[in-house]
Design a protein around this motif. Structure first.
Motif, PDB file in Angstrom:
ATOM      1  N   ALA B  31      11.191   2.881   6.424  1.00 35.12           N
ATOM      2  CA  ALA B  31      12.110   1.817   6.010  1.00 35.12           C
ATOM      3  C   ALA B  31      13.329   1.778   6.929  1.00 35.12           C
ATOM      4  O   ALA B  31      13.757   0.706   7.378  1.00 35.12           O
ATOM      5  CB  ALA B  31      12.545   2.034   4.561  1.00 35.12           C
ATOM      6  N   LYS B  32      13.888   2.954   7.218  1.00 33.59           N
ATOM      7  CA  LYS B  32      15.061   2.985   8.102  1.00 33.59           C
ATOM      8  C   LYS B  32      14.702   2.466   9.497  1.00 33.59           C
ATOM      9  O   LYS B  32      15.517   1.814  10.149  1.00 33.59           O
ATOM     10  CB  LYS B  32      15.623   4.415   8.197  1.00 33.59           C
ATOM     11  CG  LYS B  32      16.383   4.813   6.941  1.00 33.59           C
ATOM     12  CD  LYS B  32      16.975   6.214   7.056  1.00 33.59           C
ATOM     13  CE  LYS B  32      17.626   6.596   5.737  1.00 33.59           C
ATOM     14  NZ  LYS B  32      18.113   7.981   5.704  1.00 33.59           N
ATOM     15  N   VAL B  35      14.669  -1.279   9.372  1.00 29.24           N
ATOM     16  CA  VAL B  35      16.041  -1.789   9.341  1.00 29.24           C
ATOM     17  C   VAL B  35      16.686  -1.652  10.724  1.00 29.24           C
ATOM     18  O   VAL B  35      17.457  -2.528  11.148  1.00 29.24           O
ATOM     19  CB  VAL B  35      16.859  -1.058   8.255  1.00 29.24           C
ATOM     20  CG1 VAL B  35      18.338  -1.404   8.370  1.00 29.24           C
ATOM     21  CG2 VAL B  35      16.338  -1.432   6.868  1.00 29.24           C
ATOM     22  N   ARG B  75      13.752  -6.411   6.795  1.00 28.68           N
ATOM     23  CA  ARG B  75      14.454  -5.749   5.686  1.00 28.68           C
ATOM     24  C   ARG B  75      13.650  -5.828   4.394  1.00 28.68           C
ATOM     25  O   ARG B  75      13.621  -4.888   3.603  1.00 28.68           O
ATOM     26  CB  ARG B  75      15.828  -6.399   5.471  1.00 28.68           C
ATOM     27  CG  ARG B  75      16.818  -6.091   6.571  1.00 28.68           C
ATOM     28  CD  ARG B  75      18.125  -6.860   6.382  1.00 28.68           C
ATOM     29  NE  ARG B  75      19.018  -6.569   7.475  1.00 28.68           N
ATOM     30  CZ  ARG B  75      19.782  -5.480   7.522  1.00 28.68           C
ATOM     31  NH1 ARG B  75      19.771  -4.619   6.537  1.00 28.68           N
ATOM     32  NH2 ARG B  75      20.545  -5.267   8.572  1.00 28.68           N
ATOM     33  N   ALA B  78      11.139  -3.258   4.571  1.00 33.69           N
ATOM     34  CA  ALA B  78      11.751  -1.941   4.366  1.00 33.69           C
ATOM     35  C   ALA B  78      11.846  -1.655   2.864  1.00 33.69           C
ATOM     36  O   ALA B  78      11.516  -0.557   2.399  1.00 33.69           O
ATOM     37  CB  ALA B  78      13.135  -1.899   5.013  1.00 33.69           C
ATOM     38  N   GLU B  79      12.244  -2.658   2.102  1.00 35.74           N
ATOM     39  CA  GLU B  79      12.325  -2.470   0.651  1.00 35.74           C
ATOM     40  C   GLU B  79      10.948  -2.299   0.034  1.00 35.74           C
ATOM     41  O   GLU B  79      10.764  -1.542  -0.922  1.00 35.74           O
ATOM     42  CB  GLU B  79      13.029  -3.668   0.012  1.00 35.74           C
ATOM     43  CG  GLU B  79      14.501  -3.721   0.362  1.00 35.74           C
ATOM     44  CD  GLU B  79      15.380  -4.205  -0.788  1.00 35.74           C
ATOM     45  OE1 GLU B  79      14.843  -4.837  -1.700  1.00 35.74           O
ATOM     46  OE2 GLU B  79      16.580  -3.933  -0.742  1.00 35.74           O
ATOM     47  N   VAL B  82       9.789   1.333   0.452  1.00 31.67           N
ATOM     48  CA  VAL B  82      10.476   2.283  -0.429  1.00 31.67           C
ATOM     49  C   VAL B  82      10.060   2.060  -1.884  1.00 31.67           C
ATOM     50  O   VAL B  82       9.871   3.006  -2.646  1.00 31.67           O
ATOM     51  CB  VAL B  82      12.006   2.148  -0.259  1.00 31.67           C
ATOM     52  CG1 VAL B  82      12.736   2.946  -1.319  1.00 31.67           C
ATOM     53  CG2 VAL B  82      12.400   2.608   1.139  1.00 31.67           C
TER      54      VAL B  82
END
Lengths: 493, 493
Positions: B31-32, B35, B75, B78-79, B82
């Motif tokens: 995820a990071k 981003v 993004r 990325a969510e 997670v």
């Protein structure tokens, strides 16, 4: 003078008409219909099992168990329909402050894919045939099903279809929800029919590839979900054999010999330490009674392939097994368990690597320190299962990772046959275990027979019930609140 | 003397090596990294947008918006990583009392499918190109991605790849997580490479079919997710036109003319009442400035196809539009809006039915009482979108049902262009809109790049973190309690 329709076309048209009515049925109605089939078949168990024994040679206990399993499968899919998680409902409400400009209301969920053609398997005349898992999954999703009967049990197929279709219709589903066709040419013609929207298959690599290629070459290609078999390698560590040798020998023989080895998950290659010392235990466990094979063609293939294996360099017999043809041309067999040293097998593995459908397995006797993970990734491409037998203290992490890369199920200290019918089960794997991944056992099997549709700014009277805020079917809805999307990813990184 | 590897093989091997390391990364790390890419690209917006304008002819505002959209997309994924719902974790604990005999512990979840080949699109040099939606979805699932650059923006592709790869590596992902290749032959060779496990594509029906057939014909076929375009029919009721005629005319012209109509979702056929009286309003709204087309080949195709449409029987011009070639061979266009009566169109629809990539649309003027549902099902096979313009009191239920059977998105009182990037969005549809269904926009896009693996009776140290009872990644787990399965379906029927 009237034009006579081709019967294949008539069947497809009937399925298409049924599809329209089925798509509008409430989940509870479809669930009750599946339960009605689950009740109807066991109510005729004596008749059906007798037909199955006669046509397939499978044992009574096995067939009674398989019928029970088929009913459990239908009930499991009835619950899956009512539960509604498979609809994958997503609701994103309108957001005037969205980062990319005002955002409409968008809602999506799965809908039936359309008429499904299911090529029945020969080795599970109930569980992977007319009213088996593929049929149950496709019906649960709201699709009519056309089953291409397996030629190995035509009378059982016809009787099952009649009982199941009557139960479905009696429960309020449209006529034509379940139809049966026979013949290879008819199956191929149906696979090419434009009204067919997906197909499933359980059988050989050769047959599956033939049909998959047809599905892919259509003017409008359709997904073809084939389960094409597997070698199902087993890897046993020295510590596992030291701790549970006799138990291992007994379990192996039972897994290889059950149903005359005519299972997609039969273990075909067993990697174990070269000092296993299990010859006697295995030979004793494999000394079971004769079992008839499904049909003369399968028996002939088995006989030929077994002879080739036994004549390969360095192969020795632990349990010799038998093959006999009776006066009706049927083959009768007992388990054959052979062994080869890894250093002999490794340079020329091809002769022993192909699936051999029947009660035979090959032990690959491997010296201490053999890198099973590397072996697995080098030798195998796509498997339904990989079994790992280990003991406390063994580091099997690299082997398990390799197994997960190559198989759809990784199992521990057990045997791959006897696939549990549970929501989490996966019966599939990378090619050639299956054509497109997916699973034909477990509730995720329903995902193969749906397609998602999104509705944007739809008035309530145009939305499917599952997507309504009022949620009349009480299904899980993943709702993204307005405003959330302006902060996507902000909490990350 | 050393053997020189083919560069395609080296790239594939690098991806395979990266795949092994990526499969072990925690979701937070991936995820990071996503981003980090979402931050890196907008930080170079001036440079990237200038390159894009030069290479594609798209307007600055459009490209700045598209770059922002691309970052939002990254993004969002990325969510998605997670959140972990995409893993579809299922846990069925052992059940000694199961109806079919003692049941093992079975747990399953999705794992990365392996190296993904993404054929970038030409019309979205950010959002459907090197760091676009397909790439974001495949990376989010834990796969390395090889992008086959679109020849229309080679320098932008190379610069984007350099920035994105550096951001990914800087965030701790393995080298080779994102690689770029160029050339049709190279793309085809990569598609045939055994280490490639899935492919995605956005482009023409002809190009997509060519590649889909290659993917299906491999010794080990792989899923090929192609988005092949669409006519995106619009159906407007008399009441809708009566209520909102001028708004409809303006919205139509904007949707057809934006980005010079070079969008997969451009509305290509608009069914509306024959007494719409909107000629002047449409002509006025379509009178916008010239827009350059993406490249000379696309301009030439558009010119030819437009001429064929305008010469078809019964076609009249409402907004004539223009086509001009500049000194560099680039085409410059303004929107063309034509009309034909339904009774002329209906007997020979083929000449007008094929997608025409560019700023043209055809109104089909239909008499009162026309059965839009029947028209839709008869004329269209598989569409990305169907738009319905209606007013209160219209019964559009049959039309909506027909639209849901033929399209992946049904939208109301709006225009199909400007696809919202939200979790529920679906950008796909039945063939030929997409090859295998699925979606290339929205978080469900990640499902194309995973495969499920089940673990049976696994010790904790052999399980992926998502499947552990301790649930260290805090992902949704669907847990079937022991004992539940003995009552499947009993509450139903």
């Amino acid at each position: 003078m009237t034009t006579q329709s081709h019967p294949i076309d008539t069947t497809a048209q009937t399925a298409d008409t049924a599809a329209r009515a089925l798509a509008d049925t409430a989940p509870a109605v479809r669930a009750k219909a599946l339960v009605a089939v689950a009740d109807a078949l066991p109510a005729h168990a004596d008749e059906l099992v007798a037909l199955g024994m006669e046509e397939t040679g499978l044992a009574e206990a096995r067939l009674r168990g398989e019928l029970k399993r088929t009913a459990v499968q239908l009930r499991l899919f009835a619950e899956t329909v009512v539960d509604g998680a498979y609809l994958d409902v997503r609701i994103d409400r309108a957001d005037p402050d969205f980062a990319l400009g005002p955002r409409p209301d968008v809602r999506s969920g799965n809908e039936p894919i359309g008429p499904v053609l299911n090529f029945a398997a020969g080795n599970f005349p109930f569980a992977f045939s007319v009213a088996g898992g593929d049929t149950a999954a496709a019906l649960a999703a709201g699709n009519p099903v056309i089953v291409k009967a397996h030629p190995g049990h035509p009378r059982l197929a016809a009787r099952t279809a009649a009982l199941a279709a009557a139960a479905l219709e009696g429960a309020g589903l449209p006529a034509g929800t379940l139809q049966l066709i026979e013949g290879v040419d008819e199956g191929v013609a149906m696979l090419k029919h434009p009204l067919i929207k997906a197909a499933s298959f359980t059988g050989s690599l050769r047959g599956g590839r033939f049909l998959a290629d047809i599905a892919a070459a259509r003017p409008a290609p359709i997904p073809f979900y084939g389960e094409l078999g597997s070698v199902n390698p087993v890897f046993a560590t020295p510590a596992a054999i030291a701790a549970r040798g006799p138990e291992f020998a007994a379990g192996l023989a039972a897994s290889v010999g059950g149903s005359a080895g005519q299972l997609c998950t039969k273990p075909g290659l067993v990697f174990l330490p070269d000092d296993h010392g299990l010859d006697e235990a295995i030979a004793a466990a494999a000394a079971i009674g004769e079992h008839r094979m499904l049909d003369p063609r399968i028996a002939a293939n088995y006989t030929e392939r077994r002879a080739a294996i036994l004549s390969a360099a360095g192969v020795r017999l632990i349990a010799p097994g038998t093959v006999r043809t009776d006066e009706d041309g049927q083959g009768w067999v007992t388990p054959t368990i052979a062994a080869v040293r890894l250093d002999v097998f490794r340079p020329h593995p091809d002769a022993l690597l192909d699936e051999c459908f029947g009660p035979i397995t090959i032990l690959v006797e491997s010296p201490a320190g053999t890198d099973y993970a590397e072996l697995l990734e080098t030798l195998f491409e796509g498997e339904l299962t990989v079994a790992v037998h280990r003991a406390d203290g063994d580091d099997v992490a690299p082997l398990v990772r390799a197994a997960a890369r190559r198989a759809g199920r990784v199992l521990f200290d057990g045997w791959p046959t006897g696939v549990a019918v549970t929501p989490a089960m996966r019966h599939g794997g990378p090619w050639p275990a299956t054509t497109l991944g997916g699973t034909s056992v477990g509730t995720a099997a329903i995902a193969r027979f749906v397609r998602a549709v999104a509705y944007q700014n739809a008035p309530d009277d145009a939305l499917p019930p599952a997507l309504l805020d009022a949620n009349p079917w009480n299904v899980p809805q993943r709702i993204a609140p307005a405003g959330e999307s302006t902060t996507w990813g902000d909490a990350i990184g």
